[in-house]
Design a protein around this motif. Structure first.
Motif, short mmCIF file in Angstrom:
data_model
loop_
_atom_site.label_atom_id
_atom_site.label_comp_id
_atom_site.label_asym_id
_atom_site.label_seq_id
_atom_site.Cartn_x
_atom_site.Cartn_y
_atom_site.Cartn_z
N ALA A 152 8.26 -13.80 1.08
CA ALA A 152 7.95 -14.16 -0.31
C ALA A 152 6.69 -13.42 -0.78
N ALA A 153 5.72 -13.28 0.09
CA ALA A 153 4.49 -12.57 -0.29
C ALA A 153 4.78 -11.10 -0.60
N LEU A 154 5.62 -10.47 0.24
CA LEU A 154 5.97 -9.06 -0.01
C LEU A 154 6.70 -8.94 -1.35
N LYS A 155 7.66 -9.84 -1.57
CA LYS A 155 8.44 -9.80 -2.82
C LYS A 155 7.54 -10.03 -4.02
N GLY A 156 6.54 -10.86 -3.84
CA GLY A 156 5.62 -11.19 -4.94
C GLY A 156 4.87 -9.99 -5.49
N THR A 157 4.82 -8.90 -4.71
CA THR A 157 4.14 -7.69 -5.20
C THR A 157 5.08 -6.82 -6.03
N PHE B 250 -0.29 -4.30 1.57
CA PHE B 250 1.01 -4.06 0.95
C PHE B 250 0.80 -4.16 -0.56
N ASN B 251 0.73 -3.02 -1.20
CA ASN B 251 0.45 -2.95 -2.64
C ASN B 251 -0.88 -3.64 -2.93
N ASP B 252 -0.90 -4.64 -3.81
CA ASP B 252 -2.20 -5.22 -4.18
C ASP B 252 -2.71 -6.26 -3.19
N PHE C 177 -0.11 6.81 -0.93
CA PHE C 177 1.20 6.59 -0.29
C PHE C 177 1.07 5.66 0.91
N ALA C 178 -0.13 5.58 1.45
CA ALA C 178 -0.31 4.76 2.65
C ALA C 178 -0.40 3.26 2.34
N THR C 179 -0.55 2.91 1.07
CA THR C 179 -0.67 1.48 0.74
C THR C 179 0.30 1.04 -0.35
N HIS C 180 1.00 2.01 -0.96
CA HIS C 180 1.95 1.64 -2.02
C HIS C 180 3.38 1.68 -1.50
N PHE C 181 4.11 0.60 -1.69
CA PHE C 181 5.47 0.52 -1.15
C PHE C 181 6.42 -0.07 -2.18
N THR C 182 7.60 0.54 -2.28
CA THR C 182 8.64 -0.02 -3.16
C THR C 182 9.56 -0.96 -2.39
N HIS C 183 9.63 -0.78 -1.07
CA HIS C 183 10.55 -1.55 -0.24
C HIS C 183 9.89 -2.03 1.06
N ALA C 184 10.49 -3.07 1.60
CA ALA C 184 10.17 -3.47 2.98
C ALA C 184 11.49 -3.88 3.63
N SER D 141 7.49 -6.18 9.58
CA SER D 141 8.16 -5.42 8.50
C SER D 141 8.02 -3.93 8.72
N LEU D 142 8.98 -3.22 8.12
CA LEU D 142 8.84 -1.78 7.90
C LEU D 142 8.51 -1.68 6.42
N ARG D 143 7.55 -0.86 6.08
CA ARG D 143 7.11 -0.75 4.69
C ARG D 143 7.33 0.68 4.24
N LEU D 144 7.99 0.86 3.11
CA LEU D 144 8.38 2.21 2.74
C LEU D 144 8.42 2.43 1.24
N SER D 145 8.33 3.70 0.90
CA SER D 145 8.42 4.11 -0.49
C SER D 145 9.07 5.49 -0.49
#
Ligand code: CIR
Length: 263
Positions: free
Chosen positions: A45-50, A214-216, A3-10, A257-261
């Motif tokens: 763009a990098a965040l969206k790319g994940t 942020f994800n991968d 949960f600390a590295t996987h995010f659905t949203h920012a 960013s705020l990073r969240l799931s």
């Protein structure tokens, strides 16, 4: 991924023209808005790319530092905590963020006590605990209030110390995976990361300690090749993002960013 590295949203916020009035410890000149915006575009763009959804908020002229959204909230799977920034010019940014958190979470709580101050930049969420660095922006009352708020969600908080003269705890460190922390030597030498796998940034590249997993991907500020290579050696994909303008205001990768799931 934990949960600390996987995010659905920012959540991000575009920089505003008032950014030239942003806070800074040392004046190295005003940031260039157009260049900052182009770095910001690459970051989003990098965040969206994940595969994540990025909520891009409009600029806020009233708050010069409001591009640094990380300081306004702590996002956990179970809910979000709205912070109380420890510097007067940024206090109102937290209220601006609250409705956007409510749109994504069913539970949003807030630090409310008048003597409590805490900023997201002082908070590192790992796979096992929440580390909060006491600093000029985050005090004991703020950390105690946060501890009470997240306990019902099953999270434990450990208070540590942000190095003297360093703006935020995460100015000097970032999470690479649930158990691995990238850190400056001055922070890791304090012993507060004992028990974690620690990768020290090479001497002279301390400004690269603030990255985001942020994800991968790990987003790294451009211009720090030895840190980039040290992260690449762990097998994680790295993307370099220009940070010259945010750096003039003591900002880095995590601040933007705020990073969240939300669960
Ligand atoms: C400030 O002094 O508050 C801003 N100029 C920089 C905030 C950076 N935020 C962060 O490290 N989380």
């Amino acid at each position: 991924m934990s949960f600390a590295t996987h995010f659905t949203h920012a959540i991000t916020r575009r920089p505003s023209g008032s950014i030239v009035c942003g806070l800074r410890a040392v004046d190295t000149g005003n940031p260039d808005l157009a260049r900052m915006q182009s770095h910001h575009d690459a970051y989003v763009a990098a965040l969206k790319g994940t595969g994540a959804t990025v909520v891009e908020l409009s600029p806020l002229e009233t708050y010069p530092d409001s591009v640094f959204v990380e300081d306004t909230a702590l996002c956990l799977p179970q809910g979000a905590v709205v912070m109380r920034p420890g510097t007067p010019s940024r206090l109102g940014e937290a209220d601006e963020m609250a409705p956007h958190l409510r749109a994504l979470y069913s539970e949003v709580v807030a630090i409310t006590q008048p003597d409590s101050f805490i900023e997201g930049g002082d908070i590192l969420v790992t796979g096992r605990e929440i580390l909060v660095g006491r600093s000029a922006r985050s005090n004991a009352a703020g950390i105690a209030e946060l501890t009470r708020l997240v306990a019902p969600w099953g999270h434990s908080v450990r208070e540590v110390q942000t190095p003297t003269g360093v703006l935020h705890f995460k100015t000097d460190c970032s999470l690479l995976d649930a158990d691995t922390v990238l850190s400056t030597r001055r922070l890791s030498a304090s012993g507060c990361l004992a028990g974690y796998r620690v990768i020290d940034v090479p001497e002279g590249e301390e400004a690269a300690a603030n990255t985001i997993r942020f994800n991968d991907l790990v987003l790294v500020p451009a211009g720090f090749p030895r840190t980039r290579d040290a992260i690449l050696a762990t097998g994680i994909t790295v993307q370099e993002i220009g940070n010259s303008e945010c750096a003039k205001l003591d900002g880095g990768m995590s601040c933007l960013s705020l990073r969240l799931s939300p669960s």
